[in-house]
Design an enzyme around this catalytic site. Structure first.
Site, PDB file in Angstrom:
ATOM      1  N   ARG A   1      18.547  67.121  76.216  1.00  0.00           N
ATOM      2  CA  ARG A   1      19.272  66.245  77.271  1.00  0.00           C
ATOM      3  C   ARG A   1      19.526  64.896  76.979  1.00  0.00           C
ATOM      4  NH1 ARG A   1      20.822  66.788  82.452  1.00  0.00           N
ATOM      5  NH2 ARG A   1      20.176  68.875  83.106  1.00  0.00           N
TER       6      ARG A   1
ATOM      7  N   ARG B   1      11.363  63.365  85.547  1.00  0.00           N
ATOM      8  CA  ARG B   1      12.686  62.883  86.295  1.00  0.00           C
ATOM      9  C   ARG B   1      13.630  62.266  85.152  1.00  0.00           C
ATOM     10  NH1 ARG B   1      12.093  59.857  91.961  1.00  0.00           N
ATOM     11  NH2 ARG B   1      14.165  60.610  93.065  1.00  0.00           N
TER      12      ARG B   1
ATOM     13  N   PHE C   1       7.565  65.316  89.699  1.00  0.00           N
ATOM     14  CA  PHE C   1       8.480  64.440  88.817  1.00  0.00           C
ATOM     15  C   PHE C   1       8.578  65.008  87.636  1.00  0.00           C
ATOM     16  CE2 PHE C   1       5.916  61.711  91.745  1.00  0.00           C
ATOM     17  CZ  PHE C   1       6.935  61.262  92.724  1.00  0.00           C
TER      18      PHE C   1
ATOM     19  N   GLU D   1      17.536  63.352  89.978  1.00  0.00           N
ATOM     20  CA  GLU D   1      17.229  62.706  88.783  1.00  0.00           C
ATOM     21  C   GLU D   1      17.999  61.473  88.636  1.00  0.00           C
ATOM     22  OE1 GLU D   1      17.113  66.211  86.645  1.00  0.00           O
ATOM     23  OE2 GLU D   1      15.466  65.431  85.457  1.00  0.00           O
TER      24      GLU D   1
ATOM     25  N   ALA E   1      15.496  69.652  87.342  1.00  0.00           N
ATOM     26  CA  ALA E   1      16.803  69.431  86.771  1.00  0.00           C
ATOM     27  C   ALA E   1      17.814  69.101  87.921  1.00  0.00           C
ATOM     28  CB  ALA E   1      17.443  70.642  86.117  1.00  0.00           C
TER      29      ALA E   1
HETATM   30  N1  LUZ Z   1      13.978  71.213  83.065  1.00  0.00           N
HETATM   31  C1  LUZ Z   1      14.431  72.032  82.288  1.00  0.00           C
HETATM   32  C2  LUZ Z   1      14.782  70.204  83.454  1.00  0.00           C
HETATM   33  O1  LUZ Z   1      13.828  73.031  81.884  1.00  0.00           O
HETATM   34  N2  LUZ Z   1      15.789  72.117  81.783  1.00  0.00           N
HETATM   35  C3  LUZ Z   1      16.559  70.905  81.970  1.00  0.00           C
HETATM   36  O2  LUZ Z   1      17.648  70.698  81.657  1.00  0.00           O
HETATM   37  C4  LUZ Z   1      15.963  69.891  83.004  1.00  0.00           C
HETATM   38  N3  LUZ Z   1      16.728  68.965  83.136  1.00  0.00           N
HETATM   39  C5  LUZ Z   1      16.200  68.043  83.851  1.00  0.00           C
HETATM   40  C6  LUZ Z   1      14.987  68.012  84.447  1.00  0.00           C
HETATM   41  N4  LUZ Z   1      14.383  69.208  84.083  1.00  0.00           N
HETATM   42 MO1  MOS Z   2      12.157  67.757  86.346  1.00  0.00          MO
HETATM   43  S1  MOS Z   2      12.137  66.391  85.022  1.00  0.00           S
HETATM   44  O1  MOS Z   2      13.773  67.825  86.878  1.00  0.00           O
HETATM   45  O2  MOS Z   2      10.912  68.777  86.467  1.00  0.00           O
END
Ligand code: LUZ
Ligand code: MOS
Length: 769
Positions: free
Chosen positions: A304, A336, A222, A705, A502
């Site tokens: 983000r 997430r 997560f 997500e 991501a």
């Molecule tokens: N992790 C990351 C993420 O390093 N960069 C992202 O843009 C991202 N987005 C969603 C979840 N984890």
């Molecule tokens: Mo994630 S919040 O996609 O590790």
């Protein structure tokens, strides 16, 4: 196709970190975490602990053989504290003992003094003190300054969301096994094998090629193991390297909850302006992100939040500012949605505030402002929008207007129970916002018995990515799924991986698998053409058979594989995929950061008990933009899980740190997570199948997500239900909406609140008793 792990999962045969057979000579580690949130370290006394039974060694920062640093984005996180601690639970010493129990017993004997330093837990206070981890970020579109004058209505307010404990079923942990010539093999419960490899290399002083991080699967991540698996792996690796013995540390739940970061709490201000037609003309949010004591992934999470601060809406004038505020809490991390949900909550709060003031349903404003293809996001990318399609299909397909009337009738007829309804559109960008992370590799071997082994950088954490990888290989080769095995994720086989995060894991790694398999397939076809004296262009493989044109030959998959091997042609391929098109300039804050967006709309219905403040989610019904789902069963599972996790964040889960920076909600007795009773009585998922080409694997859009954010709708539905009981109550936007908060809002006696409802319920109770 079912998740390929389902059989071993239900039989208890799936292997997690703690199931790896213990190697003789293994030592067990336990971290001694700081008992205070901020201070200078004095008089660390290990003597009593060292004398405890079974204790072999206690490591401190002085024993670090490489650099005492594991910060990924900003070098602000020592592996072991030196002279200064900045959050409760920050590792100061690492005890190694013959058993897990002995290691934990020894920890209790460690003593240490501190010169206290001021403890900051509030991000606004940190910002006021100038304590920012990275520069403030601002996204701009149009010009808000001029725009306010065009607005018929302007509203300002504040909206806060709390953190969230990841509560992966499998806690954090690692197992480091020394290899010859100083090499290390690491088993780690990590989403980012390469992140662990880097952190271990840096802190141990070894080269990355000496370190194999091998991951079979996780019991959930997560986001909590995107970066925060590094600490435990680096500690185990350091101990194994120094002591030349295998070292294992699987955190217990209390340690895990106390020592690791969570979803970022945010406190935010907003100003929103609408014209007479209810079009949102200007929006100005300011986000105070509670980053905790070190950067971890906070700067990326912050970004983000800005990317998603307008959710599914087109707003022509936006000025969005975000502060990454350093506080004395454990470093908060990926969870997430990665800051997106926090941004979306604020725009939904702003719309709800406007709707309340104007005496209309928020859905009227939402519907008027959904983005359309060609509309520009504040970061410069143009929408290819399915927002309207999802919204319309939700409103029509689930008969939202009828439901709204039925709920109004129910509320008119009932005093002790009230229902509320809300719509929640979602628009989530797919790609790591850090462009260079959008790459992946796959290694495919076809063996001479016709079986296929696939290695990728994808980590299976319950999301079903291995099943999808298997589908890609089986589909490209047109062979039985049973012929394909997805191997563990190993940094020896696949280098420089991005974490499984991501929502992009299946896209990135799936494309790499597709390329590798296609390359091998082309070689197989060339061989078939020679053997069958046919034109290569006429060769296809279908259901394990070679076809020339429409004609099925007696060449099977297996025979063709052997023939190719016999001609000394490679049956292996290592392929690379990098998402095309994407780019982003952090100076201008403009670009095209996302491969595509995922859209959806949920309609949410709740019922509150106006005596107790308790509530149930009656229904969450969504229309979700799948593109063309390659595995509807897995994708449905992701959506159901995401919704429930989102509901937990918005309603029950209350991370509480006291003023001294200590986690009070430190166990499942004090931290309430959604259980079977919190699951909506009905979850409906309708597929928006779109024909347009996209950059997803097999056009099957990312699903990890986005559905979490449907849970935000529950917050606003609860709010509407409360207002049905107490129409003039002013409810602060302060998630989670716990039953306590519902009860307080139902009986809010501030002058703005109407006393009528109280009298009504008093009468009603009298009648009923
Ligand atoms: N992790 C990351 C993420 O390093 N960069 C992202 O843009 C991202 N987005 C969603 C979840 N984890
Ligand atoms: Mo994630 S919040 O996609 O590790």
């Amino acid at each position: 196709m079912k998740n390929i792990d389902s059989r071993t999962h239900v039989r208890g045969e799936s292997v997690y970190l703690d199931d790896i057979p213990v190697i003789r000579g293994t030592l067990f580690g336990a971290a001694f975490g700081s008992p205070v949130a901020h201070g200078s370290l004095k008089n660390l006394d290990l003597t009593a602990a060292e004398a405890m039974p079974g204790v072999v060694r206690i490591l401190t920062y002085k024993d670090v053989t490489g650099e005492n640093q594991i910060g990924g984005i900003v070098p602000d996180e020592p592996l072991l504290a030196e002279h200064h601690v900045h959050y409760c639970g920050m590792p100061i010493a690492f005890v190694l003992a013959e058993t897990d129990e002995e290691a934990h017993a020894a920890i209790k004997k460690i003593t240490v003094d501190f010169d206290p330093l001021p403890i900051i837990t509030d991000p606004r206070e940190a910002q006021a003190r100038g304590d920012l981890i990275v520069r403030a970020r601002t996204f701009r579109l149009g010009d808000v300054t001029d725009a306010w004058a065009q607005c018929a209505h302007v509203f300002e307010g504040r909206a806060d969301t709390n953190g969230q404990e990841h509560l992966y079923i499998e806690t954090q942990g690692a197992y480091a096994v020394p290899q010859e010539n100083n090499g290390l093999k690491l088993y780690s419960s990590t989403q980012g094998p390469t992140a662990v490899q880097r952190a271990v290399a840096r802190s141990s002083g070894l080269a990355m090629h000496q370190i194999d991080v091998d991951v079979t699967r996780l019991g959930g991540g997560f986001g909590g193991k995107e970066d925060q698996a590094n600490m435990w792996a680096a500690l185990c690796a350091l101990a194994a390297h120094v002591l030349k013995r295998p070292v294992k540390y699987a955190l217990n739940r209390i340690e895990d909850m106390a020592m690791t970061g969570k979803r970022h709490p945010y406190s935010s201000d907003f100003k929103i302006g609408l014209d007479a037609d209810l079009k949102i003309v200007a929006y100005e949010p300011t986000f105070y992100q509670n980053a905790g004591a070190a950067a971890d992934l906070s700067p990326a999470v912050l970004e983000r939040t800005l990317f998603h601060c307008t959710n599914s809406y087109y707003i022509p004038n936006v000025l969005a500012t975000a502060y990454c505020c350093r506080t004395n809490l454990p470093p908060n991390t990926a969870f997430r949605g990665f800051g997106g949900p926090q941004g979306m909550f604020v725009i939904e709060a702003a719309i709800a505030k406007a709707a309340d003031a104007l005496g209309i349903d928020a859905a009227v404003i939402q519907a008027k402002n959904l983005n359309q293809t060609g509309d520009e996001f504040p970061y410069g990318q143009k929408a290819e929008s399915e927002a309207r399609a999802c919204w319309d299909k939700t409103v029509g397909g689930y008969e939202v207007n009828t439901r709204r009337n039925e709920i109004a009738a129910f509320n008119a007829a009932n005093v002790l129970y009230k229902k509320g309804l809300a719509l929640m559109p979602v628009c989530f960008g797919i790609s790591f916002t850090n462009t260079r992370m959008n790459q992946a590799r796959a290694l495919v071997h076809v063996y001479t018995d016709g079986s296929v082994g696939v290695s990728t950088g994808a980590v299976e954490m319950g999301q079903g990515v291995n099943t999808k990888m298997l589908q890609v290989a089986a589909q490209v080769f047109s062979i039985q799924p049973e012929r394909v095995k997805i191997q563990s994720t190993s940094t020896y086989r696949i280098a420089n991986t991005s974490p499984s995060a991501a929502s992009a894991t299946a896209d990135l790694n799936g494309r790499a698998v597709q390329i590798a398999c296609t390359d091998i397939l082309n070689r197989l076809k060339a061989v078939a053409a020679i053997e069958l004296h046919a034109d290569e262009a006429a060769i296809t493989l279908k259901d394990e058979r070679v076809y020339v044109g429409d004609e099925c030959t007696d060449y099977t998959w297996q025979r063709l594989v052997l023939a190719t091997y016999g001609r000394r042609i490679s049956l292996s391929e290592h392929a690379h995929y990098a998402t095309p098109v994407i780019q982003f300039d952090p100076v201008t804050e403009k670009g095209h950061p996302f491969a595509y967006h995922v859209y959806g709309t949920a309609v949410v219905e709740v019922t509150i008990d106006c005596v107790r403040g308790t509530y149930e989610t009656d229904a969450v019904k969504v229309v979700h933009d799948f593109g063309a789902s390659m595995n509807p069963l897995i994708d449905r599972g992701q959506i159901e899980g995401g919704i429930v996790q989102g509901i937990g964040w918005m309603t029950l889960e209350e991370v509480i740190y006291d003023k001294t920076g200590r986690l009070r909600s430190n166990a499942l007795s004090t931290y309430k997570v959604p259980d079977i009773y919190s699951v909506p009585k009905e979850i409906a998922i309708d597929f928006l199948e779109t024909q347009a080409d996209n950059l997803a694997i097999f056009r099957s859009k990312a699903v990890g997500e986005p559905p979490l954010m449907y849970g935000i709708g529950v917050y606003f539905a609860l709010r509407n239900a409360i207002r049905a009981f107490n129409p003039s109550v002013v409810i602060p936007f302060d998630a989670p909406m716990t039953p306590e908060k519902v009860l307080l809002a139902l009986y809010d006696t501030t002058p703005t609140a109407s006393p009528v409802a109280h009298d009504k319920i008093a009468d009603d109770l009298a009648v009923n008793s």
